[in-house]
Design an enzyme around this catalytic site. Structure first.
Site, PDB file in Angstrom:
ATOM      1  CE  LYS A   1      -3.874   1.979   2.672  1.00 10.05           C
ATOM      2  NZ  LYS A   1      -4.751   1.805   3.860  1.00 10.05           N
TER       3      LYS A   1
ATOM      4  CB  SER B   1      -8.190   3.636   3.064  1.00 11.54           C
ATOM      5  OG  SER B   1      -7.290   2.989   3.921  1.00 11.54           O
TER       6      SER B   1
ATOM      7  CB  SER C   1      -8.463   0.794   5.856  1.00 13.17           C
ATOM      8  OG  SER C   1      -9.145   2.011   5.860  1.00 13.17           O
TER       9      SER C   1
END
Lengths: 95, 484
Positions: free
Chosen positions: B76, B151, B175
């Site tokens: 990420k 997210s 997330s």
């Protein structure tokens, strides 16, 4: 309570955020909606509850006061917007 | 090649059936073919990936390769990667080349894994649909008109479409788990303090935790083995040994006590998702578990509490983005105040600004007791509910998210409606507990995830529970048709 235009301007100033004049009503609406959501907390009595700062109620670790990092000024300043002779440059603050 | 588990890939590499360069090239090719459509990656690090693969191949030749050596993965874009842009999906950090590695990045690199690139996400991890990214929304591989969740939506889409075998995510209010649910993945948010936060760009420091996003529980366990552990550079990292998370995967579930919180099955839960979860619970009964209805009475406090704690902490954390030392700076500032205000006004997107303003307001003079202190007290109540439940049950189960993936644009005009997507995941973060989402079936053709919540440091049990379920079901093996 409800936030109005001047409240939003004041908060934006405290947060050092430039926001467009035209977007203030939308921010006011959204922030008020979020604060209404948050308001649901007041339904519970927490008078005798102790606040929880850390899930495991851990305490700050102490360590010996010894140097553990090396000087990387050049590397760190290589990504700065503006530097000169090892210092960060900003608009003049002192006349 | 892209449908294999980490163990299968490891065996192929160790047997010499393939080498890491070929494997890495295979995934790079898949990214080239599909990323234009999905927008799962912000940066693809082809050159360094092939260099890492070549180094891995040398380790195989030298017989020094480990279990995960040579297997590709994706990070990420919230984890600092030395020499590589680390944007947090924000214009503010569009030009930020991290000068050091996050501990998670160091540990995964030390295991010999190959980084393919950095995945898209909601800006500064604030969002539940991946639509707040400066680089545009990520599409859900199961239906590209729908969101992948957020997210960690880029990591979710990348693994779901098999553009990477496995990826890292972070979870502040859901997330990792919510996008795992929406994309049919196995994702785990560990206990707060289990994985180092050093070099992971901070959103809400008392809630943030990194974890694996994978195709199955065994893969998640293998990655968690590498990610976990004490780090003196993270002051909230916990000094506690890391078990081998794969060791107990096959343990029997006979006698496992599962709690179903009645608050997780009420109003707002899509009936088709509810039916999927009910069916999954029945499988656990067949595996020998016993089911007990429990109550987490303060569940409804979770979202209000979170939207004080997280914005307050983010307003403090993001104050470092000031246009002076790194990141975006506005043109021609007339004075220092103008520099701060315009750099931040231009650099942050709307949702980030909203949260900074809510947090600034909550922490401003005269409001601290009414907001942050009150929220910390509510947090205690939420946490106490869980501890009472864990006196009676071993794990808690329920839906991960109230619905399957929603359409792009559906909730972008209404921040509060978006916040409700995390209604079942947020209280786990507030309590600091480990939580998981695993594929539990399909509702209306879209994946639905089962959430499994454990007590502190009970990640091994969560993975065991997930793995046994995956031995008797094949939901986790389903791959969207266009990406098979």
């Amino acid at each position: 309570m409800s936030l109005d235009k001047s409240d939003v301007e004041k908060i934006a100033h405290l947060a050092r955020l430039a926001i467009d004049e035209s977007s203030i009503p939308a921010y006011a609406r959204d922030l008020n909606n979020i604060l209404n959501l948050v308001e649901q907390m007041s339904a519970v009595d927490t008078e005798t509850v102790s606040p929880m700062a850390h899930p495991l109620d851990a305490h700050q670790r102490l360590r010996e006061d010894v140097i553990s990092e090396t000087d990387q000024r050049e590397l760190f300043q290589s990504i700065a917007p503006k530097t000169d002779a090892g210092v960060y440059l900003v608009p003049q603050v002192i006349e | 090649m892209h449908n294999k588990t980490l163990s299968e890939l490891s065996a192929l590499l160790h047997n010499g059936d393939i080498n890491s360069t070929e494997l890495t090239q295979h995934f790079l090719n898949r990214i080239k073919s599909h990323n234009g459509n999905l927008n799962a990656f912000i940066s693809v690090t082809e050159e360094s990936a092939l260099a890492q693969a070549a180094a891995a191949d040398k380790q195989f030749a030298d017989k020094t390769a480990g279990k995960l050596t040579g297997i590709p993965m994706a990070h990420k874009d919230i984890f600092c990667t030395k020499g590589v842009r680390t944007s947090c999906a924000s214009k503010m950090l569009d030009n930020f080349i991290a000068p050091y590695n996050a501990t998670v990045v160091e540990k995964i690199a030390a295991s010999g894994m190959v980084m393919l690139g950095k995945t898209n996400m909601d800006e500064f991890a604030m969002g539940s649909s991946n639509e707040t990214s400066f680089y545009g929304p990520v599409k859900n591989p199961w239906d590209t008109e729908r969101v992948p969740g957020g997210s960690s939506g880029g990591s979710a889409a990348a693994v779901a479409a098999r553009l990477a075998p496995v990826a890292t995510g972070t979870d502040t209010g859901g997330s990792i788990r919510q996008p795992s649910s929406l994309c049919n993945l196995t994702g785990l948010k560990p206990t707060y303090g289990r994985v180092s936060r050093y070099g992971m760009i901070a959103f809400a420091s008392s809630l943030d935790q990194a974890g694996p996003m994978a195709a199955n529980a065994e893969d998640a366990a293998l990655l968690l083995n590498v990610m976990s552990g004490f780090d003196e550079r993270d002051s909230t990292s916990v000094e506690r040994d890391v078990p081998d998370y794969t060791a107990g995967l096959n343990d029997s579930l006979e006698g496992l006590r599962i709690g179903l919180p009645k608050e997780y099955f009420g109003e707002g839960l899509d009936p088709e998702v509810a039916a999927t979860i009910d069916a999954a619970i029945k499988e656990f009964e067949k595996l020998g578990a016993t089911i007990k209805e429990i109550s987490l009475p303060n569940t409804s406090l979770a979202i209000p509490t979170y939207y004080v704690v997280a914005p307050a902490e983010c307003s403090s954390n993001l104050s470092r983005m000031d246009g002076v030392r790194f990141g975006h700076r506005c043109d021609d500032p007339k004075d220092l105040l103008d520099l701060y205000q315009r750099s931040r006004g231009e650099g942050f997107g709307d949702e980030v600004k909203r949260r900074i303003m809510i947090g600034t307001y909550a922490l401003s003079a005269g409001y601290y007791d009414a907001y942050y202190l009150k929220a910390q007290k509510c947090r205690r109540l939420i946490s106490d509910d869980f501890q009472q439940a864990f006196a009676e049950v071993d794990v808690i189960m329920g839906p991960t998210a109230p619905t399957t993936a929603f359409k792009l644009g559906d909730k972008t005009d209404d921040p509060v409606a978006m916040y409700l997507a995390d209604i079942y995941t947020i209280n786990t973060n507030l309590a600091g507990l480990p939580g998981m989402s695993i594929p539990a079936g399909f509702a209306g053709g879209l994946p639905a995830g089962l959430q499994i919540i454990g007590n502190y440091f009970d990640e091994a049990r969560l993975l065991n529970v997930a793995h046994r379920y995956q031995q008797v079901t094949d939901w986790h093996k389903q791959i969207p048709t266009a990406f098979q």
